[in-house]
Design an enzyme around this catalytic site. Structure first.
Site, short mmCIF file in Angstrom:
data_model
loop_
_atom_site.label_atom_id
_atom_site.label_comp_id
_atom_site.label_asym_id
_atom_site.label_seq_id
_atom_site.Cartn_x
_atom_site.Cartn_y
_atom_site.Cartn_z
N HIS A 1 68.33 -45.98 15.37
CA HIS A 1 67.91 -46.29 14.27
C HIS A 1 66.95 -46.00 12.75
CE1 HIS A 1 69.33 -49.91 16.29
NE2 HIS A 1 68.44 -48.78 17.93
N SER B 1 66.77 -31.19 -11.98
CA SER B 1 66.87 -31.92 -13.56
C SER B 1 66.31 -31.95 -14.64
CB SER B 1 65.62 -33.73 -12.91
OG SER B 1 65.40 -34.30 -13.95
N LYS C 1 61.73 -30.82 -9.76
CA LYS C 1 62.57 -31.83 -9.38
C LYS C 1 63.96 -30.74 -8.50
CE LYS C 1 63.18 -35.21 -7.70
NZ LYS C 1 64.19 -36.21 -8.75
N GLU D 1 74.39 -34.43 -1.95
CA GLU D 1 75.08 -35.19 -1.80
C GLU D 1 76.83 -35.87 -2.68
OE1 GLU D 1 72.55 -36.53 -5.02
OE2 GLU D 1 71.03 -36.34 -3.96
#
Ligand code: ARG
Length: 466
Positions: free
Chosen positions: A165, A286, A292, A299
């Site tokens: 979980h 970024s 970043k 992804e």
């Protein structure tokens, strides 16, 4: 929409038609833009098929030699980018046959298609192409599993929290987590072997649907094309696209596994976790925020699983209501399949790159281990003293509660007196429980976290890929 000129001689099926084709229909119908990537399979199928025709006496030795010479020239044209596509080249089969006629004369080239249909031809091309692509992917998948196994071996000492979980559950080895993903991928590898077996059967010699009128030697054809068997029903041979569905399902499942792996790694790479650092080669920045570093590779791996499954679902819908044997709906197999094959192959290679270059931060993993994760071990301590587990589970819960309510930093900080106040069967040796390494090492049963058990898993994985 305006019509083009009268039906041309350039169309293989032109004889029966008197009206011209709507230009948009030409485009709509054409598969050459995407099926030309099967050119080599198409030429190879024709090479072997014509040899079988020669064995039947339907071509002379000289004609066969001319045909084979022409096929080689066409192969070279495709390979070096000089093949000129012409209007009327509906698909790779018509394009190659048209070109053969130009190179060796229509008199001989016109005999090539004797007893053959594009229906058994396209099924053959597809199977040859898919077999060869999947065989390359198989090698890439082996390499990925090997990278994971190597990492797991060299980083076997590192402990980390195991989650259910997404809540801290019990300590595990980082190598155990790695081996989890290799286990899924090893199953994919076995599954792939079975898929390739079913892909690699020959439809050629089935004609349009009803079989071959000259008794062509289908076994000879299958052997020459390195198929492992023959589809024993001509109707099935021309219409079976289960191999396309299975290939896309296989790819979707692999991407599902890579998506889960990526999801974990994305979480582990956040500043909040800080368990791993992705290599620059697989990250991007970024355009606005200079600080970043984003895990785009992971992804994309996660995102592409949706795309792969979408292709599978789409083609299943095209397939489901088609009547028996060949229908043009089947041409809709190509774009999703080809995309699926490329996406899966690239994803496996990217995953290999990511996993072979990422950095683990063992201190961060260690720091995320908390004593409450040993509450189960505490319950097991009393089980070893003969107390039933249901009871010990409750007692251990009380210790967690006592630590929390007295603001003690963990269950290891309670005193022996406090333990005895919960249950008199606690003794001085209870404090030996509070050792993450010892907890992990207690799980020696097959599949557990003990070093011996993890090494055994890795050995098994290595057997599967060897
Ligand atoms: N381009 C077609 C396909 O991919 C080849 C088979 C055409 N057969 C036919 N009967 N029109 O399915």
């Amino acid at each position: 929409m305006a019509s083009t000129d009268a039906p041309t001689e350039t169309k293989l099926w032109g004889g029966r038609f008197t009206g011209a084709t709507d230009p948009l229909m030409e485009l709509y119908n054409a598969s050459l833009p995407y099926d030309k990537k099967m050119y080599a399979a198409d030429l190879e199928g024709t090479r072997v098929y014509t040899s079988a025709l020669e064995k039947l006496g339907l071509l002379t030795k000289e004609e066969l030699a001319e045909i084979h010479r022409g096929l080689e020239l066409i192969h070279a044209e495709w390979a070096n980018g000089t093949f000129v596509e012409k209007p009327g080249d509906e698909d790779i089969h018509t394009a190659n046959e048209r070109r053969l006629g130009e190179l060796i004369g229509k008199g001989i080239a016109g005999k090539v298609h004797t007893g053959r249909s594009r229906n058994d031809q396209v099924a053959t091309d597809m199977r040859l192409y898919v077999r060869d692509e999947l065989t390359k992917t198989q090698t890439q998948l082996r390499a990925l599993i090997q990278v994971i196994v190597n990492r797991a071996r060299s980083e076997i000492e590192i402990l980390m929290p195991g989650y259910t979980h997404l809540q801290r559950a019990q300590p595990i080895r980082w190598a155990h987590w790695l081996s989890l993903h290799a286990t899924f991928l090893a199953n994919d590898l076995k599954r792939l072997e079975q898929v390739i077996e079913r892909v690699n059967v020959s439809p050629l010699g089935s004609g349009a649907l009803a079989g071959h009128p000259y008794g062509i030697d289908r076994e000879y054809i299958a052997n020459e094309l390195k198929f492992d068997g023959i589809i024993g029903n001509s109707l099935a041979a021309v219409s079976d696209r289960d191999f396309v569905v299975e290939t896309m399902f296989w790819g979707s499942l692999v991407l599902n596994h890579l998506a889960k792996l990526s999801e974990d790694l994305i979480i582990y790479s956040t500043a909040e976790f800080g368990f791993i650092k992705l290599a620059d080669a697989y990250s991007t920045g970024s355009s606005l925020m200079p600080q970043k570093k984003n895990p785009d590779s992971l992804e994309l791996l996660r995102g592409k699983s949706g795309r792969a499954f979408g292709h599978l679902a789409g083609f299943m819908m095209s397939l489901k209501a088609t009547p028996s044997t060949y229908n043009k709906d089947l041409q809709e197999d190509k774009e999703p399949l080809f995309d699926n094959l490329v996406t899966v192959s690239h994803s496996i290679q990217i995953a290999t790159g990511v996993l072979s270059t990422l950095k683990v931060i063992p201190e961060k993993m260690q720091a995320a281990l908390t004593m409450d994760m040993l509450a189960t071990d505490l319950a097991d301590y009393l089980v070893r003293k003969g107390v039933p587990f249901r009871e010990t589970h409750h007692i251990s819960g009380e210790a967690v509660h006592l630590a929390e309510s007295t603001n003690v930093s963990g269950i290891d900080q309670l005193t022996l007196e406090q333990y005895k106040s919960i249950d008199s069967r606690f003794e001085e040796d209870v404090f030996k429980v509070f050792d993450f390494e010892a907890s992990v090492e207690r799980r020696t049963a097959i599949g557990g976290t003990a070093k011996s058990a993890v090494l055994a898993q890795l050995e098994n994985l290595e057997k599967i890929i060897s």
